[in-house]
Write a protein that holds these residues in place. Structure first.
Motif, PDB file in Angstrom:
ATOM      1  N   ARG A  21       0.749  -1.319  -0.110  1.00 31.35           N
ATOM      2  CA  ARG A  21       0.061  -0.073   0.098  1.00 31.35           C
ATOM      3  C   ARG A  21       0.840   1.039  -0.078  1.00 31.35           C
ATOM      4  NH1 ARG A  21      -3.168  -0.931   4.238  1.00 31.35           N
ATOM      5  NH2 ARG A  21      -2.385   0.164   5.612  1.00 31.35           N
ATOM      6  N   LYS A  22       1.946   1.416   0.828  1.00 34.60           N
ATOM      7  CA  LYS A  22       2.756   2.442   0.733  1.00 34.60           C
ATOM      8  C   LYS A  22       3.556   2.424  -0.601  1.00 34.60           C
ATOM      9  CE  LYS A  22       2.047   3.724   4.829  1.00 34.60           C
ATOM     10  NZ  LYS A  22       1.246   5.249   4.787  1.00 34.60           N
ATOM     11  N   ILE A  23       3.902   1.480  -1.234  1.00 38.65           N
ATOM     12  CA  ILE A  23       4.478   1.527  -2.510  1.00 38.65           C
ATOM     13  C   ILE A  23       3.625   2.302  -3.343  1.00 38.65           C
ATOM     14  CG2 ILE A  23       5.416   0.314  -4.468  1.00 38.65           C
ATOM     15  CD1 ILE A  23       7.356   0.310  -2.127  1.00 38.65           C
ATOM     16  N   THR A  24       2.517   1.842  -3.336  1.00 43.88           N
ATOM     17  CA  THR A  24       1.358   2.382  -4.308  1.00 43.88           C
ATOM     18  C   THR A  24       0.805   3.920  -4.019  1.00 43.88           C
ATOM     19  OG1 THR A  24       0.280   0.312  -4.286  1.00 43.88           O
ATOM     20  CG2 THR A  24      -1.051   1.843  -5.121  1.00 43.88           C
ATOM     21  N   GLU A  25       1.197   4.160  -2.817  1.00 42.18           N
ATOM     22  CA  GLU A  25       1.099   5.591  -2.327  1.00 42.18           C
ATOM     23  C   GLU A  25       2.348   6.596  -3.029  1.00 42.18           C
ATOM     24  OE1 GLU A  25       0.764   5.655   1.866  1.00 42.18           O
ATOM     25  OE2 GLU A  25      -1.311   4.721   1.849  1.00 42.18           O
ATOM     26  N   GLY A  26       3.212   5.905  -3.465  1.00 40.77           N
ATOM     27  CA  GLY A  26       4.304   6.506  -4.159  1.00 40.77           C
ATOM     28  C   GLY A  26       5.467   6.613  -3.337  1.00 40.77           C
ATOM     29  N   LYS A  27       5.631   5.903  -2.149  1.00 37.11           N
ATOM     30  CA  LYS A  27       6.767   5.899  -1.311  1.00 37.11           C
ATOM     31  C   LYS A  27       7.917   4.870  -2.079  1.00 37.11           C
ATOM     32  CE  LYS A  27       5.014   7.424   2.698  1.00 37.11           C
ATOM     33  NZ  LYS A  27       5.251   8.716   2.992  1.00 37.11           N
ATOM     34  N   THR A  28       9.126   5.163  -1.828  1.00 33.92           N
ATOM     35  CA  THR A  28      10.224   4.522  -2.420  1.00 33.92           C
ATOM     36  C   THR A  28      10.175   2.936  -1.411  1.00 33.92           C
ATOM     37  OG1 THR A  28      11.878   5.092  -0.857  1.00 33.92           O
ATOM     38  CG2 THR A  28      11.535   6.409  -2.855  1.00 33.92           C
ATOM     39  N   ARG A  29      11.126   2.163  -2.049  1.00 33.25           N
ATOM     40  CA  ARG A  29      11.291   0.830  -1.243  1.00 33.25           C
ATOM     41  C   ARG A  29      11.681   1.014   0.261  1.00 33.25           C
ATOM     42  NH1 ARG A  29      15.741  -1.742  -1.450  1.00 33.25           N
ATOM     43  NH2 ARG A  29      15.845  -3.579  -0.254  1.00 33.25           N
ATOM     44  N   ARG A  30      12.561   1.796   0.212  1.00 42.60           N
ATOM     45  CA  ARG A  30      13.210   2.231   1.445  1.00 42.60           C
ATOM     46  C   ARG A  30      12.260   2.877   2.400  1.00 42.60           C
ATOM     47  NH1 ARG A  30      19.483   4.585   1.839  1.00 42.60           N
ATOM     48  NH2 ARG A  30      19.574   3.873   4.300  1.00 42.60           N
ATOM     49  N   GLU A  31      11.474   3.833   1.898  1.00 47.74           N
ATOM     50  CA  GLU A  31      10.641   4.727   2.595  1.00 47.74           C
ATOM     51  C   GLU A  31       9.518   3.605   3.214  1.00 47.74           C
ATOM     52  OE1 GLU A  31      10.653   9.041   0.881  1.00 47.74           O
ATOM     53  OE2 GLU A  31       9.550   7.481  -0.219  1.00 47.74           O
ATOM     54  N   ALA A  32       8.867   2.849   2.495  1.00 47.62           N
ATOM     55  CA  ALA A  32       7.865   1.791   2.737  1.00 47.62           C
ATOM     56  C   ALA A  32       8.538   0.841   3.892  1.00 47.62           C
ATOM     57  CB  ALA A  32       7.420   1.027   1.625  1.00 47.62           C
ATOM     58  N   GLN A  33       9.561   0.643   3.716  1.00 47.19           N
ATOM     59  CA  GLN A  33      10.271  -0.356   4.863  1.00 47.19           C
ATOM     60  C   GLN A  33      10.450   0.442   5.951  1.00 47.19           C
ATOM     61  OE1 GLN A  33      14.009  -1.765   3.240  1.00 47.19           O
ATOM     62  NE2 GLN A  33      13.260  -3.451   2.041  1.00 47.19           N
ATOM     63  N   ARG A  34      10.552   1.671   6.102  1.00 43.89           N
ATOM     64  CA  ARG A  34      10.877   2.631   7.180  1.00 43.89           C
ATOM     65  C   ARG A  34       9.414   2.637   7.871  1.00 43.89           C
ATOM     66  NH1 ARG A  34      13.042   6.787   5.238  1.00 43.89           N
ATOM     67  NH2 ARG A  34      15.009   6.237   5.247  1.00 43.89           N
ATOM     68  N   CYS A  35       8.273   2.942   7.035  1.00 45.92           N
ATOM     69  CA  CYS A  35       6.821   2.838   7.552  1.00 45.92           C
ATOM     70  C   CYS A  35       6.646   1.540   8.230  1.00 45.92           C
ATOM     71  CB  CYS A  35       6.167   3.368   6.230  1.00 45.92           C
ATOM     72  SG  CYS A  35       5.958   4.974   5.931  1.00 45.92           S
ATOM     73  N   LEU A  36       6.789   0.604   7.676  1.00 42.43           N
ATOM     74  CA  LEU A  36       6.591  -0.697   8.108  1.00 42.43           C
ATOM     75  C   LEU A  36       7.366  -1.070   9.660  1.00 42.43           C
ATOM     76  CD1 LEU A  36       5.135  -3.786   8.087  1.00 42.43           C
ATOM     77  CD2 LEU A  36       6.932  -4.377   6.531  1.00 42.43           C
ATOM     78  N   LYS A  37       8.343  -0.879   9.461  1.00 38.22           N
ATOM     79  CA  LYS A  37       9.334  -0.875  10.681  1.00 38.22           C
ATOM     80  C   LYS A  37       8.722  -0.062  11.921  1.00 38.22           C
ATOM     81  CE  LYS A  37      13.742  -1.791   8.663  1.00 38.22           C
ATOM     82  NZ  LYS A  37      15.037  -1.373   8.521  1.00 38.22           N
ATOM     83  N   ARG A  38       8.214   1.167  11.559  1.00 38.79           N
ATOM     84  CA  ARG A  38       7.669   2.062  12.458  1.00 38.79           C
ATOM     85  C   ARG A  38       6.138   1.259  13.182  1.00 38.79           C
ATOM     86  NH1 ARG A  38       7.135   6.412   9.539  1.00 38.79           N
ATOM     87  NH2 ARG A  38       9.227   7.022  10.002  1.00 38.79           N
ATOM     88  N   GLN A  39       5.562   0.757  11.960  1.00 37.16           N
ATOM     89  CA  GLN A  39       4.287   0.246  12.400  1.00 37.16           C
ATOM     90  C   GLN A  39       4.463  -1.150  13.250  1.00 37.16           C
ATOM     91  OE1 GLN A  39       1.111   1.431  12.059  1.00 37.16           O
ATOM     92  NE2 GLN A  39       2.053   3.136  11.442  1.00 37.16           N
ATOM     93  N   ILE A  40       5.407  -1.952  13.191  1.00 32.03           N
ATOM     94  CA  ILE A  40       5.986  -3.104  13.881  1.00 32.03           C
ATOM     95  C   ILE A  40       6.277  -2.519  15.440  1.00 32.03           C
ATOM     96  CG2 ILE A  40       7.502  -4.948  14.115  1.00 32.03           C
ATOM     97  CD1 ILE A  40       7.411  -5.050  11.209  1.00 32.03           C
TER      98      ILE A  40
END
Length: 63
Positions: free
Chosen positions: A16-35
């Motif tokens: 979903r983050k990738i679809t929103e336009g985040k880069t791979r690295r940004e999406a991973q950072r968001c996922l880590k934050r949620q975890i």
């Protein structure tokens, strides 16, 4: 056979983050934050927030 299968809410969130336009690295950072948020909530809900005292190899206590 693959080592890990991309199933579950984590990969859905990541995609979903990738679809929103985040880069791979940004999406991973968001996922880590949620975890991290989920772990934090779980620890506090369980009431296991007492500090842990660790010893370093020299035998000194570390706070």
């Amino acid at each position: 056979m693959p080592i890990a299968t991309p199933l579950g809410t984590g990969i859905e969130y990541y995609r979903r983050k990738i679809t929103e336009g985040k880069t791979r690295r940004e999406a991973q950072r968001c996922l880590k934050r949620q975890i991290t948020k989920q772990i934090w909530r779980t620890v506090h809900r369980d009431g296991t927030t007492t500090p842990v005292r660790l010893e370093n190899p020299a035998g000194d206590l570390v706070h």
